[in-house]
Write an enzyme that holds these catalytic residues in place. Structure first.
Site, PDB file in Angstrom:
ATOM      1  N   ASN A 151       0.672  -1.276   0.078  1.00  0.00           N
ATOM      2  CA  ASN A 151      -0.077   0.011   0.064  1.00  0.00           C
ATOM      3  C   ASN A 151       0.695   1.186  -0.203  1.00  0.00           C
ATOM      4  OD1 ASN A 151       0.583  -1.450   2.557  1.00  0.00           O
ATOM      5  ND2 ASN A 151      -0.331   0.606   3.445  1.00  0.00           N
ATOM      6  N   GLN A 179      -4.770  -3.626  -1.986  1.00  0.00           N
ATOM      7  CA  GLN A 179      -4.290  -2.613  -2.729  1.00  0.00           C
ATOM      8  C   GLN A 179      -4.325  -3.159  -4.272  1.00  0.00           C
ATOM      9  OE1 GLN A 179      -3.435   0.603  -2.440  1.00  0.00           O
ATOM     10  NE2 GLN A 179      -3.966   0.400  -0.307  1.00  0.00           N
ATOM     11  N   HIS A 201     -13.526  -0.152  -0.734  1.00  0.00           N
ATOM     12  CA  HIS A 201     -13.371   1.467  -0.979  1.00  0.00           C
ATOM     13  C   HIS A 201     -12.161   1.791  -1.643  1.00  0.00           C
ATOM     14  CE1 HIS A 201     -10.390   2.521   2.211  1.00  0.00           C
ATOM     15  NE2 HIS A 201     -11.084   1.327   2.757  1.00  0.00           N
ATOM     16  N   THR A 237     -26.356  -9.061  10.633  1.00  0.00           N
ATOM     17  CA  THR A 237     -27.062  -8.731   9.296  1.00  0.00           C
ATOM     18  C   THR A 237     -26.496  -8.188   8.229  1.00  0.00           C
ATOM     19  OG1 THR A 237     -28.945  -8.125  10.992  1.00  0.00           O
ATOM     20  CG2 THR A 237     -29.097  -7.345   8.570  1.00  0.00           C
ATOM     21  N   CYS A 325       1.650  10.043  11.931  1.00  0.00           N
ATOM     22  CA  CYS A 325       1.527  10.550  13.275  1.00  0.00           C
ATOM     23  C   CYS A 325       0.585  10.455  14.299  1.00  0.00           C
ATOM     24  CB  CYS A 325       1.534  12.409  12.693  1.00  0.00           C
ATOM     25  SG  CYS A 325       1.732  13.445  14.192  1.00  0.00           S
TER      26      CYS A 325
END
Length: 380
Positions: A151, A179, A201, A237, A325
């Site tokens: 990635n 990826q 996504h 579900t 970070c």
């Protein structure tokens, strides 16, 4: 301010065609698939059809596809499920130092339960040597988990060769393909893959939906208890809109793979070529041949990668750095450190990942902005 998005390895927008396919299942076709009345049974059929379409694309059996909440759950479901179910046969797992934390943290969790994990070191370009995988196998090895594509630096691993080795030794082989899916043609049988993780996504599908492929011959333990959904292997579900969305996104990605990769490669190669001309003292991270088409990870010596990301964000440009970070502390990328990069270079990295909406004009704006920002940062 116009937003120019160059962080597609982090997430993507939902394709309009995908969104349109999902919308009816939020408000009209909302039945619970476990219900006995018509609007529930209809959605059960929708899920069954989606499973069939996905199995066809990935070249596996319908009953080997499980729906999850995303890549992280798929990794957990597969790695923990296989480990706990097969502990009586062995307690050794092989993975790599450049895996996503969904795999690394899962393996660290298992170490607390008596499992032994070997973390393989890649070469300087981020490639795992199949010979190292073979050498690491012992009589107690039950699982190999090596990601399909990284990635951060985009390197594509020799999955087929690793799969052949795993098959020869009778060891289960899992690959985190979060990826890769949507960017590479995945053929499960050809690659000797026995378990695989997907997240919607990453290829213009919705967030909160994933896929776990698990070979029907694999014995694995249920990790999420609940109802009888997903053949008693994943209670809860079903996310019908998400399942419809990830299926449509996968269909679109599979149909447009060649043209999509051509577009991304043109932008990425132009970007890298111009960066090399404009900015001295840089290092391209990863392998340029075995690499995802849209990935460009470059270290800019003498700067802080996070500050570069922030300066670009002020211009409406979305990118990511080679460091993370957390709670005020900046940690260098574990991937860049694993390929032998010194800390100062690891912290100076910028990851740019291209997508279908990016253009040459967007890329020129990105280049101008990086050149200006790097000059400023190197003077500070």
């Amino acid at each position: 301010m116009k937003i120019r998005y160059f962080d597609h390895a982090a997430t993507t927008s939902v394709d309009e065609e995908v969104l349109n396919a999902m919308i009816p299942y939020f408000s009209e076709n909302y039945g619970n698939p476990s219900s006995l009345y018509s609007i529930g049974k209809e959605n059960k059929e929708v899920i069954n059809l989606a499973r069939m379409k996905i199995a066809t694309i990935l070249n596996c059996k319908v009953n080997e596809i499980y729906f999850t909440s995303g890549g992280t759950e798929s990794d957990n479901m597969i790695i923990k499920g296989i480990a706990f179910a097969n502990k009586r046969y062995g307690n050794h797992i092989i993975t790599s130092k450049i895996e996503h934390h969904a795999v690394l943290n899962t393996c660290e969790f298992l170490e607390r339960f008596g499992f032994r994990v070997t973390y393989l070191t890649p070469n300087s370009k981020g490639i795992i040597n199949p010979a190292d995988v073979e050498r690491a196998i012992t009589r107690n090895t039950i699982l190999i988990s090596i990601m399909y594509a990284n990635n951060e630096i985009g390197t594509i691993q020799p999955v087929e060769k690793i799969g052949e080795i795993a098959k020869r030794y009778g060891v289960y082989f899992h690959t985190d393909s979060v990826q890769a899916v949507g960017n590479e043609k995945i053929d499960i049988k050809k690659s000797n893959i026995e378990a695989l993780s997907i997240s919607g996504h990453k290829f213009y599908g919705p967030k909160g939906i994933g896929i776990a492929y698990i070979n029907e011959k694999i014995n694995f333990m249920t990790i999420q208890d609940g109802g009888h959904q997903e053949r008693d292997k994943r209670g809860g579900t079903e996310n019908v809109p998400g399942i419809v969305g990830i299926t449509k996104a996968l269909e679109i990605a599979n149909a447009n793979l060649t043209s999509y990769n051509r577009h991304l490669k043109e932008l990425r190669n132009y970007y890298i070529s111009e960066i090399q001309k404009r900015i001295p003292n840089i290092k391209i991270n990863g392998d340029m041949n075995s690499r995802l088409s849209g990935n460009a990870n470059i270290s800019f010596s003498g700067i802080d990668g996070n500050k570069l990301v922030e300066m670009l964000a002020e211009k409406g440009i979305c990118t990511s750095s080679g460091s993370a970070c957390s709670a005020g502390f900046v940690n260098s990328s574990h991937v860049l450190l694993a390929i032998g990069m010194p800390n100062f270079l690891a912290k100076s990295a910028l990851r740019v990942t291209f997508g279908k909406e990016n253009t040459i004009d967007d890329t020129k704006f990105l280049l101008d902005s990086i050149e200006e920002s790097v000059k400023i940062l190197r003077k500070i």
